[in-house]
Design an enzyme around this catalytic site. Structure first.
Site, PDB file in Angstrom:
ATOM      1  N   ASP A  12      84.755  35.892  36.679  1.00 31.03           N
ATOM      2  CA  ASP A  12      84.579  34.442  36.735  1.00 31.03           C
ATOM      3  C   ASP A  12      84.836  33.940  38.160  1.00 31.03           C
ATOM      4  OD1 ASP A  12      84.130  34.518  34.034  1.00 31.03           O
ATOM      5  OD2 ASP A  12      85.959  33.436  33.465  1.00 31.03           O
ATOM      6  N   ASN A  42      87.928  37.570  27.058  1.00 28.70           N
ATOM      7  CA  ASN A  42      88.861  36.468  26.769  1.00 28.70           C
ATOM      8  C   ASN A  42      89.374  36.542  25.330  1.00 28.70           C
ATOM      9  OD1 ASN A  42      88.311  35.487  29.310  1.00 28.70           O
ATOM     10  ND2 ASN A  42      87.029  33.787  28.626  1.00 28.70           N
ATOM     11  N   ASN A 180      80.957  25.410  18.174  1.00 26.99           N
ATOM     12  CA  ASN A 180      81.363  24.065  18.560  1.00 26.99           C
ATOM     13  C   ASN A 180      80.283  23.084  18.063  1.00 26.99           C
ATOM     14  OD1 ASN A 180      79.291  24.051  20.455  1.00 26.99           O
ATOM     15  ND2 ASN A 180      80.630  24.539  22.181  1.00 26.99           N
ATOM     16  N   THR A 216      84.570  23.863  15.840  1.00 30.82           N
ATOM     17  CA  THR A 216      85.626  23.348  16.725  1.00 30.82           C
ATOM     18  C   THR A 216      85.156  22.041  17.362  1.00 30.82           C
ATOM     19  OG1 THR A 216      84.809  24.712  18.550  1.00 30.82           O
ATOM     20  CG2 THR A 216      86.557  25.652  17.190  1.00 30.82           C
ATOM     21  N   LEU A 217      86.108  21.124  17.543  1.00 35.10           N
ATOM     22  CA  LEU A 217      85.787  19.770  18.014  1.00 35.10           C
ATOM     23  C   LEU A 217      86.563  19.415  19.273  1.00 35.10           C
ATOM     24  CD1 LEU A 217      86.179  18.138  14.461  1.00 35.10           C
ATOM     25  CD2 LEU A 217      84.042  18.836  15.539  1.00 35.10           C
ATOM     26  N   GLY A 218      86.986  20.407  20.043  1.00 34.21           N
ATOM     27  CA  GLY A 218      87.759  20.131  21.257  1.00 34.21           C
ATOM     28  C   GLY A 218      89.070  19.451  20.911  1.00 34.21           C
ATOM     29  N   GLY A 251      88.017  27.742  23.786  1.00 33.42           N
ATOM     30  CA  GLY A 251      87.355  28.189  22.551  1.00 33.42           C
ATOM     31  C   GLY A 251      87.635  29.656  22.285  1.00 33.42           C
ATOM     32  N   ASP A 252      87.716  30.452  23.345  1.00 33.82           N
ATOM     33  CA  ASP A 252      88.007  31.882  23.173  1.00 33.82           C
ATOM     34  C   ASP A 252      89.451  32.089  22.699  1.00 33.82           C
ATOM     35  OD1 ASP A 252      85.437  32.457  24.096  1.00 33.82           O
ATOM     36  OD2 ASP A 252      86.113  32.489  26.175  1.00 33.82           O
ATOM     37  N   ALA A 282      96.508  26.779  25.387  1.00 37.10           N
ATOM     38  CA  ALA A 282      95.656  27.366  26.433  1.00 37.10           C
ATOM     39  C   ALA A 282      95.136  26.320  27.417  1.00 37.10           C
ATOM     40  CB  ALA A 282      94.494  28.117  25.792  1.00 37.10           C
TER      41      ALA A 282
HETATM   42  O1  RIB Z   1      84.249  30.968  27.352  1.00 42.86           O
HETATM   43  C1  RIB Z   1      84.589  31.044  28.716  1.00 42.86           C
HETATM   44  C2  RIB Z   1      83.876  32.187  29.363  1.00 42.86           C
HETATM   45  O2  RIB Z   1      82.495  31.923  29.335  1.00 42.86           O
HETATM   46  C3  RIB Z   1      84.212  32.412  30.816  1.00 42.86           C
HETATM   47  O3  RIB Z   1      85.310  33.278  31.002  1.00 42.86           O
HETATM   48  C4  RIB Z   1      82.912  32.948  31.394  1.00 42.86           C
HETATM   49  O4  RIB Z   1      82.966  34.280  31.781  1.00 42.86           O
HETATM   50  C5  RIB Z   1      81.864  32.713  30.312  1.00 42.86           C
HETATM   51  O5  RIB Z   1      81.532  33.876  29.698  1.00 42.86           O
END
Ligand code: RIB
Length: 312
Positions: A12, A42, A180, A216-218, A251-252, A282
Site C-alpha cells: 500500500d 489485512n 458495504n 456494513t454501514l461504516g 472493513g477488513d 481499527a
Molecule cells: O481494504 C483495504 C485494502 O484495499 C488496502 O490495504 C489495499 O491494499 C486495497 O486492497
C-alpha cells in the site's frame, strides 16, 4: 479452530492529503508512507489478532521483499499456501487518505496469476481449505479461484469487495456474504439510504438464496440477515461513536474478526457485535495491520457497542 483466508497481498502506497482531490485536480500530500496491505492480508492479520489460527492462501511476486513473509509470520499466520509467481510482481495499492475517508486504486499483478483448478486441487491449499472451520475470500483475486475455494469449504464467507457480478452458485454458498452499501446495491440494483432500507435489501438477497448477508454501514454499524426455513431473520447492530483517524482497511478488520468469531462457534449476531467493536477500534489508528485490535482489546470494547435491535 482454523480460519483460511484466500486473498490478495498488496504494497500500500498511502498519501495523506487535506481533502480528497476532485477528478482532474492536483493536490499536494501532507506525507506518504508504504505498508503491507491487500484485503486478503489485512483480513488474515485481523482474524489472527482477534484470536484465530489463520492459514493464508495468496500469490505474491517472485522476488518478494523478505519483510513481507516475516511481517505476516509475526502474527502467527501460516504461509505454506502463499505462492510466488515467476515474472510477476506483488500487487500495489495507491491509497489517498483524507481524515476518515479514502480512495483506492489497485494494480493486482501476482494476485491475478493462479494455477488451474486441477493444479489447485493437488496443492497444499486444497487440504487447508477442506479442513478449516471457516474459509473467507474477497474479490481482489479471480472469481474462478474464489469459486474453487467456495466449493470445497465447510463454511464459506465472501467479502464481495471490490464489487463484481457473481455466479448464482457462488452467491448461494456465502454464509455470510459481507458487503458495504455500495457493493450491496450491485446485487440488488437499488441504493439504500437508511439501515432499515439496507436491511430490506439484504433480506431480499437472502430470500433469493444467499444463506446469510451482513451489510456494513461504516459509522452507522451493520445489519445482518440469515435464512430461517422459508423466511429470513435479522437485526441492526449500531456502532459506537469513535473519532475516526483512518478508515482504510476498517472493513477488513470487521471481516477478519467476524471470521474468527464464527470459526469459534459464535452465532451471527454475536459475531457481528464482536466485528463491530473490532472495526471501531481499527479506525482510531492510522494504517491497517498495526491498527487492528487484539482479542483482549475487542472484548474490552464490547461494553461500548450499543445493543442490537432484533428483530429489526
Ligand atoms: O481494504 C483495504 C485494502 O484495499 C488496502 O490495504 C489495499 O491494499 C486495497 O486492497
Amino acid at each position: 479452530m482454523t480460519v483460511v483466508v484466500l486473498g490478495s497481498v498488496n504494497r500500500d502506497v498511502v498519501c495523506e492529503v487535506p481533502r480528497l482531490p476532485a477528478p482532474g485536480e492536483t493536490t499536494l500530500a501532507i506525507g506518504t508512507r508504504t505498508n503491507l496491505g491487500g484485503k486478503g492480508s489485512n483480513q488474515a492479520v485481523a482474524a489472527a489478532k482477534a484470536g484465530g489460527h489463520v492459514e493464508f492462501v495468496a500469490r505474491i511476486g517472485a522476488d518478494p521483499d523478505p519483510s513481507l513473509r516475516k511481517s505476516l509470520r509475526e502474527y502467527g499466520i501460516g504461509l505454506d499456501a502463499v505462492g510466488e509467481v515467476p515474472g510477476a510482481h506483488t500487487g500495489t495499492a495507491y491509497i489517498t487518505v483524507a481524515g476518515g475517508e479514502n480512495q483506492i486504486v489497485v494494480d493486482p499483478a501476482a494476485n491475478f496469476r493462479w494455477e488451474t483448478d486441477a493444479e489447485l486441487d493437488a496443492s497444499v491449499a486444497a487440504r487447508l481449505v477442506a479442513d478449516a472451520e471457516v474459509v473467507v475470500a474477497q474479490l481482489e483475486v479471480p472469481v474462478r479461484v474464489v469459486a474453487w475455494a467456495a466449493r470445497r469449504a465447510r463454511r464459506f464467507i465472501l467479502n464481495a469487495a471490490p464489487a463484481a457480478t457473481l455466479p448464482t452458485d457462488l452467491l448461494h454458498r456465502c454464509d455470510p456474504l459481507i458487503v458495504n452499501e455500495t457493493e450491496l446495491s450491485t446485487f440488488t440494483g437499488t441504493s439504500a439510504t437508511t439501515p432499515r432500507e439496507t436491511f430490506d435489501q439484504a433480506r431480499e438477497l437472502c430470500l433469493s438464496g444467499v444463506p446469510a448477508v451482513v451489510a456494513t454501514l461504516g459509522a452507522a454499524g451493520a445489519v445482518w440477515v440469515r435464512r430461517d426455513g422459508r423466511t429470513a431473520v435479522g437485526g441492526y447492530q449500531p456502532a459506537p461513536r469513535v473519532p475516526a483517524t483512518d478508515s482504510t482497511g476498517a472493513g477488513d478488520a470487521f471481516v477478519g474478526a467476524l471470521a474468527t468469531a464464527l470459526a469459534r462457534g459464535d452465532d451471527l449476531p454475536t459475531g457481528v457485535a464482536f466485528a463491530t467493536a473490532a472495526a471501531a477500534l481499527a479506525v482510531q489508528s492510522p494504517g491497517t495491520h498495526t491498527a487492528y485490535p487484539t482479542r483482549e482489546q475487542i472484548t474490552a470494547a464490547l461494553d461500548t457497542v450499543p445493543p442490537a435491535t432484533r428483530p429489526f
